[in-house]
Design a protein around this motif. Sequence first.
Motif, short mmCIF file in Angstrom:
data_model
loop_
_atom_site.label_atom_id
_atom_site.label_comp_id
_atom_site.label_asym_id
_atom_site.label_seq_id
_atom_site.Cartn_x
_atom_site.Cartn_y
_atom_site.Cartn_z
N PRO A 214 40.36 31.37 42.29
CA PRO A 214 41.65 30.67 42.30
C PRO A 214 42.84 31.57 41.93
CG PRO A 214 40.01 29.30 41.27
CD PRO A 214 39.36 30.65 41.51
N GLY A 215 42.61 32.58 41.11
CA GLY A 215 43.67 33.51 40.76
C GLY A 215 44.16 34.32 41.94
N GLU A 216 43.36 34.36 43.00
CA GLU A 216 43.73 35.12 44.19
C GLU A 216 44.71 34.35 45.08
OE1 GLU A 216 40.12 36.27 46.14
OE2 GLU A 216 39.37 37.32 44.39
N PHE A 217 45.06 33.12 44.75
CA PHE A 217 45.98 32.34 45.56
C PHE A 217 47.44 32.61 45.19
CE2 PHE A 217 42.24 29.30 45.77
CZ PHE A 217 41.85 29.76 47.02
N ASN A 218 47.68 33.60 44.38
CA ASN A 218 49.02 33.94 43.93
C ASN A 218 49.71 34.79 45.01
OD1 ASN A 218 51.27 35.07 42.65
ND2 ASN A 218 50.21 35.26 40.69
N PRO A 219 50.92 34.42 45.45
CA PRO A 219 51.60 35.23 46.46
C PRO A 219 51.89 36.65 45.98
CG PRO A 219 53.06 33.53 45.60
CD PRO A 219 51.69 33.26 45.05
N VAL A 220 52.06 36.86 44.68
CA VAL A 220 52.28 38.21 44.16
C VAL A 220 51.05 39.07 44.37
CG1 VAL A 220 52.86 39.56 42.09
CG2 VAL A 220 53.98 37.36 42.50
N SER A 221 49.87 38.45 44.41
CA SER A 221 48.63 39.17 44.67
C SER A 221 48.40 39.42 46.16
CB SER A 221 47.43 38.38 44.13
OG SER A 221 47.56 38.20 42.75
N GLY A 222 49.31 38.92 46.98
CA GLY A 222 49.19 39.14 48.41
C GLY A 222 48.71 37.95 49.19
N TYR A 223 48.35 36.87 48.50
CA TYR A 223 47.85 35.70 49.20
C TYR A 223 48.96 35.09 50.07
CZ TYR A 223 45.73 31.25 50.26
OH TYR A 223 45.23 30.17 50.94
N GLY A 224 48.65 34.89 51.33
CA GLY A 224 49.60 34.28 52.25
C GLY A 224 50.70 35.23 52.71
N PRO B 155 56.60 46.89 39.08
CA PRO B 155 55.38 47.70 38.92
C PRO B 155 54.38 47.09 37.93
CG PRO B 155 57.34 49.09 38.73
CD PRO B 155 57.81 47.66 38.80
N ARG B 156 54.86 46.30 36.96
CA ARG B 156 53.95 45.70 35.98
C ARG B 156 53.02 44.67 36.62
NH1 ARG B 156 58.35 43.80 31.79
NH2 ARG B 156 59.22 43.28 33.82
N SER B 157 53.42 44.11 37.77
CA SER B 157 52.56 43.13 38.43
C SER B 157 51.43 43.80 39.20
CB SER B 157 53.36 42.24 39.38
OG SER B 157 53.73 42.97 40.55
N ALA B 158 51.58 45.09 39.48
CA ALA B 158 50.58 45.84 40.26
C ALA B 158 50.23 45.10 41.55
CB ALA B 158 49.34 46.11 39.42
N SER B 159 51.24 44.53 42.19
CA SER B 159 51.00 43.78 43.43
C SER B 159 50.52 44.71 44.54
CB SER B 159 52.30 43.09 43.88
OG SER B 159 52.09 42.47 45.13
N PRO B 160 49.43 44.33 45.21
CA PRO B 160 48.92 45.17 46.30
C PRO B 160 49.83 45.17 47.53
CG PRO B 160 47.64 43.15 46.14
CD PRO B 160 48.59 43.17 44.97
N ILE B 161 50.81 44.28 47.57
CA ILE B 161 51.72 44.24 48.72
C ILE B 161 53.10 44.79 48.37
CG2 ILE B 161 50.51 42.37 49.88
CD1 ILE B 161 52.71 40.46 48.80
N ALA B 162 53.27 45.38 47.20
CA ALA B 162 54.58 45.87 46.75
C ALA B 162 55.17 46.85 47.76
CB ALA B 162 54.46 46.51 45.37
#
Length: 150
Positions: free
Chosen positions: A42-52, A126-133
């Motif tokens: 469920p944590g992977e549904f975060n748009p910051v993580s790249g979901y969607g 950068p603190r979010s370490a978003s894979p889509i940054a």
Amino acid sequence: MRPLYAAVCVGLASALAASGCATPAPASESTGQIVLADAGDPGEFNPVSGYGSTGVSPLYEGLLRPVAADDSTLPRLEPALAAQEPEVSADGLTWTVRLRDGVHFHDGSLLDSGDVAATYRAVADPRSASPIASDYSPIARVDTPDPLTV
């Protein structure tokens, strides 16, 4: 030992097949809810993580959504949370998006430009370490001149 293994496999296959054949609940028992099942954390549904990030999500809308007539047609982007297509400045460096009025989150609160800006800023942080940054690195800043404009 092989006949036992075969019997267990047939039994499991039959149970799985039967479980997919359950009759749906009568309309009178409908809850009016949609249930989505996904194998992801469920944590992977975060748009910051790249979901969607492709604009396709069963959980929430983006500013624009891809729409195509069929699977062989390249999709075009149409407004989703945006009220219209983005306005692009003459030099192509500034995009202005007007949001649809009256969009609510699941808790009833209204969506505004601050929510959109917060998502873009979180992806870029950068603190979010978003894979889509890196996909958003061309964005120099996100401004919110009013509640419905980003």
